[in-house]
Design a protein around this motif. Structure first.
Motif, mmCIF file in Angstrom:
data_model
loop_
_atom_site.group_PDB
_atom_site.id
_atom_site.type_symbol
_atom_site.label_atom_id
_atom_site.label_comp_id
_atom_site.label_asym_id
_atom_site.label_seq_id
_atom_site.Cartn_x
_atom_site.Cartn_y
_atom_site.Cartn_z
ATOM 1 N N LEU A 111 46.314 50.110 46.311
ATOM 2 C CA LEU A 111 46.287 48.573 46.085
ATOM 3 C C LEU A 111 46.495 48.846 44.387
ATOM 4 C CD1 LEU A 111 46.339 45.232 46.065
ATOM 5 C CD2 LEU A 111 43.829 45.962 45.929
ATOM 6 N N ALA A 112 47.501 47.944 43.656
ATOM 7 C CA ALA A 112 47.447 48.230 42.340
ATOM 8 C C ALA A 112 46.510 46.837 41.649
ATOM 9 C CB ALA A 112 48.790 48.115 41.631
ATOM 10 N N ALA A 113 45.684 46.939 40.635
ATOM 11 C CA ALA A 113 45.063 46.069 40.171
ATOM 12 C C ALA A 113 44.676 46.380 38.795
ATOM 13 C CB ALA A 113 43.497 46.056 40.595
ATOM 14 N N GLN A 114 44.958 45.301 37.922
ATOM 15 C CA GLN A 114 44.970 45.121 36.298
ATOM 16 C C GLN A 114 43.237 45.317 35.966
ATOM 17 O OE1 GLN A 114 43.581 42.637 34.015
ATOM 18 N NE2 GLN A 114 44.035 43.474 32.170
ATOM 19 N N GLY A 115 43.426 46.358 34.990
ATOM 20 C CA GLY A 115 41.955 46.291 34.422
ATOM 21 C C GLY A 115 41.197 47.443 34.613
ATOM 22 N N VAL A 116 39.870 47.508 35.034
ATOM 23 C CA VAL A 116 38.979 48.492 35.435
ATOM 24 C C VAL A 116 37.931 48.256 36.257
ATOM 25 C CG1 VAL A 116 38.902 49.545 33.148
ATOM 26 C CG2 VAL A 116 37.293 48.035 33.635
ATOM 27 N N LYS A 117 37.336 49.006 36.906
ATOM 28 C CA LYS A 117 36.141 48.744 37.940
ATOM 29 C C LYS A 117 35.485 47.601 37.686
ATOM 30 C CE LYS A 117 35.128 52.729 40.869
ATOM 31 N NZ LYS A 117 33.877 53.646 41.158
ATOM 32 N N PHE A 129 40.571 46.292 50.769
ATOM 33 C CA PHE A 129 40.743 47.438 50.462
ATOM 34 C C PHE A 129 39.338 48.469 50.111
ATOM 35 C CE2 PHE A 129 44.621 45.332 49.557
ATOM 36 C CZ PHE A 129 45.935 46.182 50.119
ATOM 37 N N GLN A 130 39.512 49.514 50.326
ATOM 38 C CA GLN A 130 38.390 50.626 49.940
ATOM 39 C C GLN A 130 38.562 50.911 48.657
ATOM 40 O OE1 GLN A 130 35.956 51.393 52.563
ATOM 41 N NE2 GLN A 130 36.909 50.048 53.628
ATOM 42 N N GLU A 131 37.324 51.042 48.159
ATOM 43 C CA GLU A 131 37.264 51.345 46.710
ATOM 44 C C GLU A 131 38.299 52.412 46.240
ATOM 45 O OE1 GLU A 131 33.877 52.878 43.424
ATOM 46 O OE2 GLU A 131 33.214 52.131 45.427
ATOM 47 N N ASP A 132 38.542 53.598 47.041
ATOM 48 C CA ASP A 132 39.159 54.589 46.727
ATOM 49 C C ASP A 132 40.838 54.343 46.880
ATOM 50 O OD1 ASP A 132 39.032 54.656 49.358
ATOM 51 O OD2 ASP A 132 38.519 56.964 49.344
ATOM 52 N N SER A 133 41.020 53.279 47.248
ATOM 53 C CA SER A 133 42.404 52.968 47.372
ATOM 54 C C SER A 133 42.867 52.129 46.309
ATOM 55 C CB SER A 133 42.495 52.056 48.625
ATOM 56 O OG SER A 133 42.113 52.793 49.764
ATOM 57 N N ILE A 134 42.049 51.583 45.546
ATOM 58 C CA ILE A 134 42.616 50.697 44.342
ATOM 59 C C ILE A 134 42.734 51.562 43.216
ATOM 60 C CG2 ILE A 134 41.722 48.831 42.887
ATOM 61 C CD1 ILE A 134 39.890 48.093 45.171
ATOM 62 N N GLU A 135 44.000 51.332 42.495
ATOM 63 C CA GLU A 135 44.535 52.119 41.180
ATOM 64 C C GLU A 135 44.618 51.088 40.292
ATOM 65 O OE1 GLU A 135 47.681 54.405 41.998
ATOM 66 O OE2 GLU A 135 46.944 55.853 43.595
ATOM 67 N N PHE A 136 44.265 51.331 38.946
ATOM 68 C CA PHE A 136 44.210 50.488 37.742
ATOM 69 C C PHE A 136 45.530 50.789 36.948
ATOM 70 C CE2 PHE A 136 39.677 50.776 39.218
ATOM 71 C CZ PHE A 136 39.473 49.411 39.536
ATOM 72 N N VAL A 137 45.802 49.454 36.466
ATOM 73 C CA VAL A 137 46.901 49.574 35.336
ATOM 74 C C VAL A 137 46.559 48.785 34.422
ATOM 75 C CG1 VAL A 137 48.953 49.980 37.205
ATOM 76 C CG2 VAL A 137 48.289 47.592 36.519
ATOM 77 N N GLU A 138 47.196 48.683 33.056
ATOM 78 C CA GLU A 138 46.754 48.049 32.109
ATOM 79 C C GLU A 138 47.124 46.516 31.935
ATOM 80 O OE1 GLU A 138 47.037 48.523 27.301
ATOM 81 O OE2 GLU A 138 48.037 49.982 28.427
ATOM 82 N N TYR A 209 33.377 38.337 23.829
ATOM 83 C CA TYR A 209 34.642 38.918 24.164
ATOM 84 C C TYR A 209 34.683 38.432 25.488
ATOM 85 C CZ TYR A 209 34.454 41.637 19.738
ATOM 86 O OH TYR A 209 34.383 42.075 18.576
ATOM 87 N N SER A 210 36.059 38.165 26.000
ATOM 88 C CA SER A 210 36.327 38.066 27.724
ATOM 89 C C SER A 210 37.946 37.833 27.759
ATOM 90 C CB SER A 210 35.612 37.018 28.086
ATOM 91 O OG SER A 210 35.647 37.401 29.614
ATOM 92 N N LEU A 234 41.910 41.914 27.475
ATOM 93 C CA LEU A 234 42.725 41.915 28.599
ATOM 94 C C LEU A 234 42.327 41.592 29.586
ATOM 95 C CD1 LEU A 234 44.842 45.268 27.685
ATOM 96 C CD2 LEU A 234 45.570 43.020 27.680
ATOM 97 N N ASN A 235 40.849 41.928 29.825
ATOM 98 C CA ASN A 235 40.236 41.663 31.170
ATOM 99 C C ASN A 235 38.661 41.463 30.899
ATOM 100 O OD1 ASN A 235 38.881 43.236 33.598
ATOM 101 N ND2 ASN A 235 40.933 42.700 34.278
ATOM 102 N N THR A 236 38.077 40.780 31.678
ATOM 103 C CA THR A 236 36.420 40.711 31.530
ATOM 104 C C THR A 236 35.647 41.790 31.742
ATOM 105 O OG1 THR A 236 36.259 40.167 34.114
ATOM 106 C CG2 THR A 236 36.494 38.213 32.558
#
Length: 382
Positions: A111-117, A129-138, A209-210, A234-236
């Protein structure tokens, strides 16, 4: 003639209309049987337009010509709906480039998700999705690029918020990626915390900031503290991560409680946003599929810029008993003062009512694209 006599005559006419309506619907089944044998399309736009014109010619009162056309347009819509119900019973399947599947598979998928953990996209993504299945993009566009290129199997995008409305940029983005489709809706409860990197009181904070949506969702909070400067990020969770690294004085972020705890921030105030604050996320994929239990459809349509065009479009859904839960307009980028519409409709692509409505739009020359047919998932507050 007195009022009671007039009403009795109207009752008689209404009974005759009902009988004729039933007879017309019965004949629609006979039409469907013939079309099933010959392979003819249910919708015959030329025939219907000729019929409507002849109806108008029969009406003597000029003021009643347009209402008569609308009445018979509705009757013909109901006749087509009846035909499609019959065809569905004998195994006819609709074809709108989407394929029905039993269920969606998320096991072993990326799974592609914007941001960070611990961003809200991450939290909503963890529903399936499991935690290790999520990849982050900007950026949010990077989510769609990852899915389109095959780097990720799915992507997740925030689309609407119950407090602040649609995430307009993401709707515009989704309209440009024609190969992708919406496979799931996740309604995730959102609760923002005001967090700092130091030991401050709320009234000492001068900068917050947010993400712009999060800042807007907490507008009632900022009315109490008008001296706080609101700064978009960009992200909370990205805002939380940055503040944890910079430890800026008299600054705070709005983020989720898990993000605050993960990045070691001090929670100054919990539940800053509305208690009924929910964000709708779309789960995006590359396959044009829908499940048998899907009961919501999202589409884009372009209505002609002429009198009554949107009215007729909406009428195609109304006459088929389909409920519209959302309609939002967005400007068409390269055409001044031209608009497209994002529409949510209750229903399934395999249903005769949906096929009838969409077929009518197609035959009437209305441009539209189905973004997806899916089953919404509502996440309860933890």
């Amino acid at each position: 003639m007195g009022l009671e006599e007039i009403r009795k005559e109207l009752d008689t006419i209404d009974r005759e209309i009902v009988q004729l309506f039933q007879k017309r619907m019965d004949l629609s089944i006979e039409v469907a049987k013939d079309k099933a044998k010959t392979g003819k399309a249910v919708f015959d736009g030329k025939r219907e337009e000729e019929k409507l014109n002849s109806i108008s010619d029969m009406v003597g009162d000029p003021l009643l010509k347009t209402p008569a056309r609308e009445l018979f347009r509705g009757l013909m819509t109901l006749s087509r709906r009846r035909q499609l119900q019959y065809l569905s019973e004998i195994g006819h399947k609709s074809d709108f480039s989407f394929r029905e599947v039993g269920e969606l598979s998320f096991s072993g998928k990326k799974l592609a998700a914007q941001g960070v953990k611990w961003s809200y996209s991450y939290l909503a993504g963890r529903v399936f999705f499991q935690e290790d299945s999520i990849e982050f993009v900007e950026h949010f566009q990077d989510v769609l690029e990852a899915v389109q290129s095959g780097k990720a199997d799915y992507g997740i995008l925030p689309m609407d918020n119950s407090t602040y409305g649609m995430v307009q940029d993401n709707y515009d983005l989704l309209s440009r990626y024609e190969e992708l489709s919406v496979l799931k809706e996740i309604n995730y409860p959102v609760s923002h915390c005001l967090c700092s990197a130091g030991d401050y009181r709320t009234e000492e904070i001068r900068k917050v900031y947010s993400h712009p949506q999060a800042l807007a969702q907490c507008r009632e909070f900022f009315k109490e503290y008008p001296f706080m400067e609101k700064i978009a990020d960009l992200n909370t969770a990205i805002a939380a991560k940055k503040l944890a690294e910079t430890k800026e004085e008299y600054a705070a972020v709005l983020c989720s409680r898990p993000a605050a705890e993960y990045y070691g921030l001090r929670i100054l105030q919990d539940g800053v946003s509305s208690k009924e604050n929910t964000t709708r996320f779309f789960l995006i994929g590359k396959e044009k599929i829908y499940t048998k239990d899907a009961d919501k459809l999202t589409m884009i349509l372009w209505a002609a810029n002429q009198a009554g065009s949107l009215y007729h479009v909406l009428g195609d859904f109304t006459w088929n008993g389909l409920s519209l839960s959302m309609i939002q307009s967005r400007p068409v980028g390269d055409k001044a003062f031209s608009y497209l519409f994002f529409v949510d409709v209750s229903g399934n692509l395999s249903e005769p009512e949906m096929e009838n409505a969409l077929s009518a739009l197609k035959e009437e020359g209305v441009q539209f694209r189905i973004l997806g047919n899916y089953l919404p998932c509502k996440v309860k507050n933890s």
